[in-house]
Write a protein that holds these residues in place. Sequence first.
Motif, mmCIF file in Angstrom:
data_model
loop_
_atom_site.group_PDB
_atom_site.id
_atom_site.type_symbol
_atom_site.label_atom_id
_atom_site.label_comp_id
_atom_site.label_asym_id
_atom_site.label_seq_id
_atom_site.Cartn_x
_atom_site.Cartn_y
_atom_site.Cartn_z
ATOM 1 N N PRO A 297 0.835 -1.201 0.000
ATOM 2 C CA PRO A 297 0.000 0.000 0.000
ATOM 3 C C PRO A 297 0.869 1.250 0.000
ATOM 4 N N SER A 298 0.354 2.293 -0.591
ATOM 5 C CA SER A 298 1.103 3.549 -0.680
ATOM 6 C C SER A 298 0.871 4.398 0.563
ATOM 7 N N PHE A 299 1.976 4.789 1.206
ATOM 8 C CA PHE A 299 1.912 5.663 2.374
ATOM 9 C C PHE A 299 2.963 6.755 2.244
ATOM 10 N N PRO A 300 2.698 7.920 2.815
ATOM 11 C CA PRO A 300 3.658 9.029 2.694
ATOM 12 C C PRO A 300 4.838 8.872 3.653
ATOM 13 N N LYS A 301 5.929 9.534 3.320
ATOM 14 C CA LYS A 301 7.095 9.683 4.201
ATOM 15 C C LYS A 301 7.695 8.342 4.624
ATOM 16 N N ILE A 302 7.809 7.431 3.663
ATOM 17 C CA ILE A 302 8.462 6.146 3.908
ATOM 18 C C ILE A 302 9.964 6.370 4.139
ATOM 19 N N THR A 303 10.539 5.619 5.071
ATOM 20 C CA THR A 303 11.989 5.641 5.306
ATOM 21 C C THR A 303 12.548 4.277 4.919
ATOM 22 N N PRO A 304 13.132 4.142 3.718
ATOM 23 C CA PRO A 304 13.562 2.826 3.231
ATOM 24 C C PRO A 304 14.688 2.205 4.054
ATOM 25 N N ASN A 305 15.601 3.024 4.564
ATOM 26 C CA ASN A 305 16.767 2.487 5.248
ATOM 27 C C ASN A 305 16.681 2.667 6.763
ATOM 28 N N GLU A 306 16.785 1.558 7.477
ATOM 29 C CA GLU A 306 16.831 1.547 8.938
ATOM 30 C C GLU A 306 15.739 2.397 9.604
ATOM 31 N N PRO A 307 14.472 2.109 9.309
ATOM 32 C CA PRO A 307 13.386 2.838 9.976
ATOM 33 C C PRO A 307 13.253 2.398 11.434
ATOM 34 N N ASP A 308 12.581 3.240 12.223
ATOM 35 C CA ASP A 308 12.303 2.856 13.614
ATOM 36 C C ASP A 308 11.336 1.674 13.672
ATOM 37 N N ILE A 309 10.357 1.658 12.749
ATOM 38 C CA ILE A 309 9.379 0.569 12.696
ATOM 39 C C ILE A 309 9.350 0.003 11.284
ATOM 40 N N LEU A 310 9.472 -1.316 11.199
ATOM 41 C CA LEU A 310 9.348 -2.007 9.915
ATOM 42 C C LEU A 310 8.050 -2.806 9.921
ATOM 43 N N PHE A 311 7.171 -2.504 8.976
ATOM 44 C CA PHE A 311 5.940 -3.266 8.793
ATOM 45 C C PHE A 311 6.201 -4.297 7.694
ATOM 46 N N LEU A 312 6.175 -5.567 8.058
ATOM 47 C CA LEU A 312 6.447 -6.649 7.110
ATOM 48 C C LEU A 312 5.151 -7.418 6.865
ATOM 49 N N LEU A 313 4.637 -7.315 5.649
ATOM 50 C CA LEU A 313 3.359 -7.934 5.306
ATOM 51 C C LEU A 313 3.593 -9.309 4.676
ATOM 52 N N ASN A 314 2.939 -10.321 5.214
ATOM 53 C CA ASN A 314 2.960 -11.673 4.640
ATOM 54 C C ASN A 314 4.384 -12.229 4.542
ATOM 55 N N PHE A 315 5.049 -12.267 5.675
ATOM 56 C CA PHE A 315 6.417 -12.754 5.719
ATOM 57 C C PHE A 315 6.527 -14.188 5.216
ATOM 58 N N THR A 316 7.686 -14.515 4.676
ATOM 59 C CA THR A 316 7.959 -15.893 4.269
ATOM 60 C C THR A 316 8.401 -16.699 5.482
ATOM 61 N N THR A 317 8.454 -18.018 5.321
ATOM 62 C CA THR A 317 8.944 -18.871 6.398
ATOM 63 C C THR A 317 10.383 -18.511 6.753
ATOM 64 N N ALA A 318 11.198 -18.245 5.729
ATOM 65 C CA ALA A 318 12.594 -17.876 5.969
ATOM 66 C C ALA A 318 12.691 -16.559 6.733
ATOM 67 N N GLN A 319 11.852 -15.596 6.389
ATOM 68 C CA GLN A 319 11.878 -14.310 7.092
ATOM 69 C C GLN A 319 11.458 -14.469 8.546
ATOM 70 N N ARG A 320 10.433 -15.271 8.774
ATOM 71 C CA ARG A 320 10.013 -15.525 10.156
ATOM 72 C C ARG A 320 11.153 -16.132 10.961
ATOM 73 N N SER A 321 11.774 -17.171 10.409
ATOM 74 C CA SER A 321 12.885 -17.820 11.114
ATOM 75 C C SER A 321 14.058 -16.870 11.286
ATOM 76 N N GLY A 322 14.334 -16.075 10.256
ATOM 77 C CA GLY A 322 15.442 -15.132 10.338
ATOM 78 C C GLY A 322 15.260 -14.114 11.448
ATOM 79 N N LEU A 323 14.051 -13.615 11.594
ATOM 80 C CA LEU A 323 13.773 -12.632 12.643
ATOM 81 C C LEU A 323 13.819 -13.275 14.025
#
Length: 477
Positions: A307-333
């Motif tokens: 979804p489109s939102f204003p004022k995105i910070t691509p690098n090292e944001p305070d909050i990362l919203f991860l939608l529909n993570f993969t199994t690898a991403q879940r395990s990695g986190l």
Amino acid sequence: MVKNSKLRIAFIHPDLGIGGAERLVVDAALGLQSLGHSVHIYTSHHDQHHCFDETRDGRLCIHHILSPLPRSIRGMFHIMFAHARQLHLTMHLMCTSAHQYDVFFVDQLSTCIPFLRRFCGKRVVFYCHFPDKLLANGAYEEDRRVKNVSILKRIYRFPMDWLEEVTTIQADLILANSKFTARVTKSHFSSLRHQLKVVYPGINVTAYISPVNPSDPDILQIASRRRTLLSLNRFEMKKNAALAIEAFTILRDKDPNTSDVRLVLAGGYDPRLEDNIRTLKSLIELAQVNGLTYNVITPLHSRVAVPSFPKITPNEPDILFLLNFTTAQRSGLLQAQSTLALLYTPANEHFGIGPVEGMICGLPILACDSGGPTESIVDQPSDQRTGWLYGPQPSVWAQALEDICNLSETDRKALSARARDRAKKMFGMEAMAKSLEDALEEAVSMGPVSRTGMWLVISAVLGLLAVSIFRYGLFSG
């Protein structure tokens, strides 16, 4: 049937998306397969781009029966169409392959139970996540009286709630995901005479502790040297992820030593669901109000548009919203050395697989002091602690987060060992699969179902049809 002979089992689940109930169904099916049983899963919705890997890579046999019925009309009548869609799925099963199976395993929706028993003559085991009637007006709160419900909604919900109860009690065995769910279900289903057996959801331990490939593009997408607080939950209002953002904000303002900490909110997001859309939007607005930078991402091969939102910070944001993570991403986190804790924000959660996922990876857990997490997490005494249980007050959570961030290495390692040990012993997939096997074998041992009592099926069908025609006609008119 002789005990320990291999069963042919049909699972019936309404929507194989990404969520706790779906995770349980997948792990239950895998666990039963590992014990030598044949398992087929029937569902009305299975999006290959919004599901768990095991349901699309051939490890499970999925029968996706497309329904001609919508999920809702203009965002309304969800439960009515859910019942109708399951009846469509059940009719397909009965007319094609129901005779192939020894027993049926049903969860979430109980509409199909009397049909399977009376028309197929087979036993049914029902797994109760939580009664829908108690969720119709928002998140369930014990001892809270429902207020401000319109007369029209009460009229609409009455037959839906009646249908849920009268079909649930037709199951041969009823299982519950926690003592909390069993107790609440018994107290609100007055006609229920069953003794509900608790079978805790189990997870595939190997899937969570297997090493991840650090060069995987999806892993690189979420990797960070910043210390991380992690929340895994669907983007739904009732999951109360706002609590994590509010506590995180207080923590950052209170303790300058936490300026390097980030918050990752990861979970299932379905653009078809208005609740998911509104929840994500409100969380981002909350981050902006509190002066926190943020980014919204999906896995690289996701078909769900960001979804489109204003004022995105691509690098090292305070909050990362991860939608529909993969199994690898879940395990990695969960496995990352930089991850400090898992935050589980829902109150009165029926069970909550999130804390178990965190514990199996040795993470401290911070959760609300109600519902299922009080059974999975040990808060006291401190020398047995696997996590912290507190009421959903942001300031209280912020203090707990400060304590977690400042744990000594010795205390963190000791807690991590206790958490892993508890998760493996109580919530492993093997323990769940064995309990489910016992229940399914017990149901089959009862023998064929008597074909008497057809009036109940007929009454349920007529009641559902009458309500459907009335509501649809009222809406159309």
